[in-house]
Design an enzyme around this catalytic site. Structure first.
Site, PDB file in Angstrom:
ATOM      1  N   LYS A  50       0.856  -1.247   0.088  1.00  0.00           N
ATOM      2  CA  LYS A  50       0.042  -0.028   0.008  1.00  0.00           C
ATOM      3  C   LYS A  50       0.938   1.321   0.168  1.00  0.00           C
ATOM      4  O   LYS A  50       1.465   1.300   0.938  1.00  0.00           O
ATOM      5  CB  LYS A  50      -0.878   0.129   0.953  1.00  0.00           C
ATOM      6  N   GLY A 109       7.447   4.428   7.980  1.00  0.00           N
ATOM      7  CA  GLY A 109       6.495   5.652   8.243  1.00  0.00           C
ATOM      8  C   GLY A 109       6.990   6.207   9.331  1.00  0.00           C
ATOM      9  O   GLY A 109       7.987   6.279   9.984  1.00  0.00           O
ATOM     10  N   SER A 110       5.983   6.963  10.273  1.00  0.00           N
ATOM     11  CA  SER A 110       6.444   7.710  11.260  1.00  0.00           C
ATOM     12  C   SER A 110       6.452   6.758  12.408  1.00  0.00           C
ATOM     13  O   SER A 110       5.914   5.673  12.327  1.00  0.00           O
ATOM     14  CB  SER A 110       5.253   8.672  11.409  1.00  0.00           C
ATOM     15  N   THR A 111       7.015   7.063  13.464  1.00  0.00           N
ATOM     16  CA  THR A 111       7.010   6.655  14.730  1.00  0.00           C
ATOM     17  C   THR A 111       5.866   6.158  15.397  1.00  0.00           C
ATOM     18  O   THR A 111       5.497   5.102  15.737  1.00  0.00           O
ATOM     19  CB  THR A 111       8.158   6.944  15.638  1.00  0.00           C
ATOM     20  N   GLY A 113       3.950   3.532  13.419  1.00  0.00           N
ATOM     21  CA  GLY A 113       4.839   2.438  13.355  1.00  0.00           C
ATOM     22  C   GLY A 113       4.383   1.635  14.627  1.00  0.00           C
ATOM     23  O   GLY A 113       4.135   0.360  14.738  1.00  0.00           O
ATOM     24  N   GLU A 156      10.563   0.704   9.933  1.00  0.00           N
ATOM     25  CA  GLU A 156      11.570   1.967   9.506  1.00  0.00           C
ATOM     26  C   GLU A 156      10.893   3.163   9.635  1.00  0.00           C
ATOM     27  O   GLU A 156       9.920   3.551   9.033  1.00  0.00           O
ATOM     28  CB  GLU A 156      11.774   1.700   7.968  1.00  0.00           C
ATOM     29  N   CYS A 194      14.039  10.815   6.132  1.00  0.00           N
ATOM     30  CA  CYS A 194      13.914  10.166   7.517  1.00  0.00           C
ATOM     31  C   CYS A 194      15.289  10.413   8.163  1.00  0.00           C
ATOM     32  O   CYS A 194      15.407  10.664   9.320  1.00  0.00           O
ATOM     33  CB  CYS A 194      13.720   9.037   7.417  1.00  0.00           C
ATOM     34  N   GLU A 242      10.816  15.483  15.365  1.00  0.00           N
ATOM     35  CA  GLU A 242      10.983  15.383  13.950  1.00  0.00           C
ATOM     36  C   GLU A 242      10.279  16.313  13.298  1.00  0.00           C
ATOM     37  O   GLU A 242       9.172  16.366  13.050  1.00  0.00           O
ATOM     38  CB  GLU A 242      10.852  13.915  13.299  1.00  0.00           C
TER      39      GLU A 242
HETATM   40  P1  NAP Z   1       3.132   8.021   8.367  1.00  0.00           P
HETATM   41  O1  NAP Z   1       1.860   8.944   8.674  1.00  0.00           O
HETATM   42  O2  NAP Z   1       3.258   7.018   9.503  1.00  0.00           O
HETATM   43  O3  NAP Z   1       2.299   7.003   7.100  1.00  0.00           O
HETATM   44  C1  NAP Z   1       3.219   5.779   6.605  1.00  0.00           C
HETATM   45  C2  NAP Z   1       2.353   4.853   5.715  1.00  0.00           C
HETATM   46  O4  NAP Z   1       1.511   4.365   6.818  1.00  0.00           O
HETATM   47  C3  NAP Z   1       1.261   5.607   4.695  1.00  0.00           C
HETATM   48  O5  NAP Z   1       1.034   4.705   3.783  1.00  0.00           O
HETATM   49  C4  NAP Z   1       0.006   5.794   5.658  1.00  0.00           C
HETATM   50  O6  NAP Z   1      -1.184   5.687   4.813  1.00  0.00           O
HETATM   51  C5  NAP Z   1       0.166   4.194   6.479  1.00  0.00           C
HETATM   52  N1  NAP Z   1      -0.739   4.516   7.568  1.00  0.00           N
HETATM   53  C6  NAP Z   1      -1.377   5.300   8.342  1.00  0.00           C
HETATM   54  N2  NAP Z   1      -1.994   4.749   9.369  1.00  0.00           N
HETATM   55  C7  NAP Z   1      -1.882   3.580   9.240  1.00  0.00           C
HETATM   56  C8  NAP Z   1      -2.570   2.435  10.094  1.00  0.00           C
HETATM   57  N3  NAP Z   1      -3.205   2.465  11.256  1.00  0.00           N
HETATM   58  N4  NAP Z   1      -2.038   1.087   9.724  1.00  0.00           N
HETATM   59  C9  NAP Z   1      -1.396   0.894   8.684  1.00  0.00           C
HETATM   60  N5  NAP Z   1      -0.945   1.704   7.979  1.00  0.00           N
HETATM   61  C10 NAP Z   1      -1.142   3.044   8.165  1.00  0.00           C
HETATM   62  O7  NAP Z   1       4.218   8.655   7.622  1.00  0.00           O
HETATM   63  P2  NAP Z   1       4.209   9.745   6.516  1.00  0.00           P
HETATM   64  O8  NAP Z   1       3.758  10.849   7.060  1.00  0.00           O
HETATM   65  O9  NAP Z   1       3.535   9.174   5.335  1.00  0.00           O
HETATM   66  O10 NAP Z   1       5.826   9.660   6.415  1.00  0.00           O
HETATM   67  C11 NAP Z   1       6.735  10.412   6.940  1.00  0.00           C
HETATM   68  C12 NAP Z   1       7.338   9.286   8.012  1.00  0.00           C
HETATM   69  O11 NAP Z   1       7.985   8.358   7.556  1.00  0.00           O
HETATM   70  C13 NAP Z   1       8.328  10.209   8.799  1.00  0.00           C
HETATM   71  O12 NAP Z   1       8.447  10.091  10.234  1.00  0.00           O
HETATM   72  C14 NAP Z   1       9.867   9.762   8.362  1.00  0.00           C
HETATM   73  O13 NAP Z   1      10.927   9.792   9.233  1.00  0.00           O
HETATM   74  C15 NAP Z   1       9.460   8.081   7.954  1.00  0.00           C
HETATM   75  N6  NAP Z   1      10.245   7.512   7.257  1.00  0.00           N
HETATM   76  C16 NAP Z   1      11.367   6.786   7.697  1.00  0.00           C
HETATM   77  C17 NAP Z   1      12.066   6.033   6.815  1.00  0.00           C
HETATM   78  C18 NAP Z   1      13.294   5.141   7.189  1.00  0.00           C
HETATM   79  O14 NAP Z   1      13.652   4.300   6.516  1.00  0.00           O
HETATM   80  N7  NAP Z   1      13.270   4.754   8.753  1.00  0.00           N
HETATM   81  C19 NAP Z   1      12.112   6.342   5.417  1.00  0.00           C
HETATM   82  C20 NAP Z   1      11.345   7.380   4.692  1.00  0.00           C
HETATM   83  C21 NAP Z   1      10.394   7.841   5.823  1.00  0.00           C
HETATM   84  P3  NAP Z   1      -1.841   7.121   4.660  1.00  0.00           P
HETATM   85  O15 NAP Z   1      -0.997   7.667   3.568  1.00  0.00           O
HETATM   86  O16 NAP Z   1      -3.152   6.890   3.972  1.00  0.00           O
HETATM   87  O17 NAP Z   1      -1.950   8.050   5.800  1.00  0.00           O
END
Ligand code: NAP
Ligand code: MG
Length: 500
Positions: A198, A251-253, A256, A273, A307, A404
């Protein structure tokens, strides 16, 4: 398509293939087919203008069930299950070739969808995707178990077998839509797993285009399935699904933690991650010009939505004011421009809500007493542009130092001793990455084991290659993407005993 997006495309030009893709209806990809089921549709926004580019279907929990069943069938009975390691190697190589042939189109789609400056998009994002498929293609034929010599009193032949873990449920964010998704696809395919992925709701387009390429490459049906829509509904259903054996999340902590809690209900394997707040530490002997220049890649690249962004810069007090002046000059040299402008070095941030969140942090920084050196403003035109921003004279207890921000905002802090620098760098809930800037090789070696980070870089920030594992410790995650380490996450080890 909104008139402003159309004008942007007319002005800069895109390939005929990009136009063909943008104009056609978008469909999810399940069991080798683009499915058409009168789904509810969501607008896809171009962050450079705020206008609508196209629409994507909002998947349902039934779509998830169907995709998981297709993946399971592919692995157990379908054509994918008959693929030898060499067949898997060849199809992954073919996908990489097609990505390279389609790099311009993929970069245009990714750039319009996410706002990324086109200049970096082709060379970085799309190239990373092709490199990653090539790297894991090479591993498909090199998966091996081991024979063991036991001391058991009955003579037995004993060995281990590496077997694919099962169906993988993968979820990715919007900041590297193509590259992060490929990081979730290539390794499990190499070992024979099937994946349901997804993308983030805001950025699904490049994955749907990739599925056209996977069909051309001859990837068997069900090996990859792409479901589009909301994390809170279909994302949650996917990671909670009893048919999913391995959850692979970026995604975000906060999200996650929810995902991990859902996965453990099925005792699924999981890789998380997550977020970061990575320090850069510049000592008195650092090449301060190189430190300043690196902020272009470390914190201002992709409008800071990275990230592993080096978003905290600690500089030895003897070089601190000089450091501020040099970083300021770099920040002010950045050219903000609409995504397709080839001369632009920074595009907009992803959305109005992300812009508002970043501006909230900037206001908080000012209120908590940090010195705003440059930037700090919304660029009042169409789209979601924020100036590259630098705060100095910060302290570790400030919100902008601990949280962050995920935007083009750097905070600078002076230090006096190596010990103090280490304490400040490690004073974070996150542990994704860190960089050390010094000419003193002994000091670098002293600090590498003490820095709480999944990656440590010396005199460089955020280099990358598919052979090197990437992952976080502390609240930045569990497990690794990339490298041979990632392959292990998609393999079960079976112990076999045969009485002789
Ligand atoms: P996010 O809000 O955590 O969303 C990440 C993904 O999770 C999206 O596809 C989101 O769908 C989905 N999601 C949301 N709620 C969910 C749930 N309850 N169950 C399953 N999936 C769910 O993160 P973001 O705002 O898209 O991205 C930014 C974050 O990603 C930052 O914190 C960044 O540090 C982190 N990141 C980490 C790495 C690494 O390798 N460590 C790499 C890149 C980014 P929707 O889009 O529909 O909300
Ligand atoms: Mg989100």
């Amino acid at each position: 398509m909104d008139a402003n997006v159309h004008a942007l495309i007319e002005h800069y030009g895109v390939t005929a293939n990009t136009m063909r893709f943008l104009d056609q209806p978008k469909r999810m990809f399940i069991n080798g087919q683009f499915i058409d089921r009168n789904h509810e549709l969501a607008n896809v926004e171009d962050p450079s203008t705020g206008g609508c580019i196209t629409q994507v279907p909002l998947g349902t929990t039934q779509d998830v069930d169907e995709a998981v069943a297709a993946a399971h069938h592919a692995m157990t009975e379908g054509e994918w299950s008959t693929f030898t390691p060499r067949d898997r190697e060849q199809v992954l190589r073919r996908i990489a070739e097609l990505i390279r042939e389609n790099a311009q189109t993929l970069a245009e789609i990714e750039s319009l969808d996410s706002g990324k400056a086109i200049s970096g998009c082709k060379n970085v994002d799309i190239n990373v995707g092709a490199n990653t498929f090539e790297y894991f293609a090479g591993w498909a034929t090199k998966i091996q178990g081991a024979t063991r010599q036991t001391s058991f009193p009955v003579e037995c032949t004993t060995y281990t077998r590496k077997e694919p873990v099962g169906v993988v449920g993968a979820i990715v964010p919007w900041n590297w839509p193509f590259a992060m998704a490929v990081w979730k696809l290539a390794a499990p395919l190499a070992v024979g797993c099937a994946v349901v992925l997804k993308p983030a709701e805001l950025t699904s387009l490049s994955m749907l285009y990739l599925m056209e390429l996977c069909v051309k490459a001859g990837l068997p049906k069900g090996a990859i399935n792409i479901i589009t829509g909301k994390g809170s509904t279909i994302g949650n259903h996917l990671v909670s699904h009893p048919g999913v054996s391995k959850v692979s999340f970026t995604g975000s902590t906060p999200v996650g933690k929810t995902v991990g809690a859902a996965a453990i209900q099925n005792v699924s394997h999981m890789t998380l991650e997550l977020g970061g707040k990575s320090p850069m530490i510049a000592f008195e002997d650092a090449d301060i010009d190189a430190v300043a220049a690196s902020t272009l890649n470390s914190v201002y690249f992709n409008a800071g939505q990275v990230c592993s962004a080096g978003s905290r810069l600690y500089v030895h007090r003897s070089r601190y004011e000089e450091g501020i002046e040099k970083v300021k000059a770099v920040a002010q040299s950045i050219k903000l421009a609409p995504c397709l402008d080839p001369s632009g070095t920074m595009g907009p941030v992803i959305s109005a809500s992300q812009r508002n969140s970043i501006m909230g942090f900037i206001e908080k920084g000012k209120a908590e007493g940090a010195r705003l050196v440059t930037g700090g403003n919304i660029v009042e035109e169409r789209g979601y542009f924020i100036e590259p921003t630098l705060f100095a004279d910060c302290t570790n207890d400030m919100t902008i130092v601990q949280e962050e921000i995920f935007g083009p905002v750097l905070v600078m802090i002076p230090f006096d001793t190596e010990e103090e620098a280490l304490t400040l760098a490690n004073d974070s809930i996150f542990g994704l990455a860190a960089s050390i800037w010094t000419q003193d090789i002994s000091r670098a070696h002293r600090l590498i084991p003490k820095l709480q980070a999944g990656s440590v870089w010396v005199n460089i920030h955020d280099p990358g290659d598919p052979s090197m594992p990437f992952g976080g410790i502390k609240q930045s995650g569990i497990g690794n993407d990339l490298g041979p380490e990632q392959l292990e996450h998609f393999l079960e080890t079976k112990g076999v005993w045969i009485k002789v």
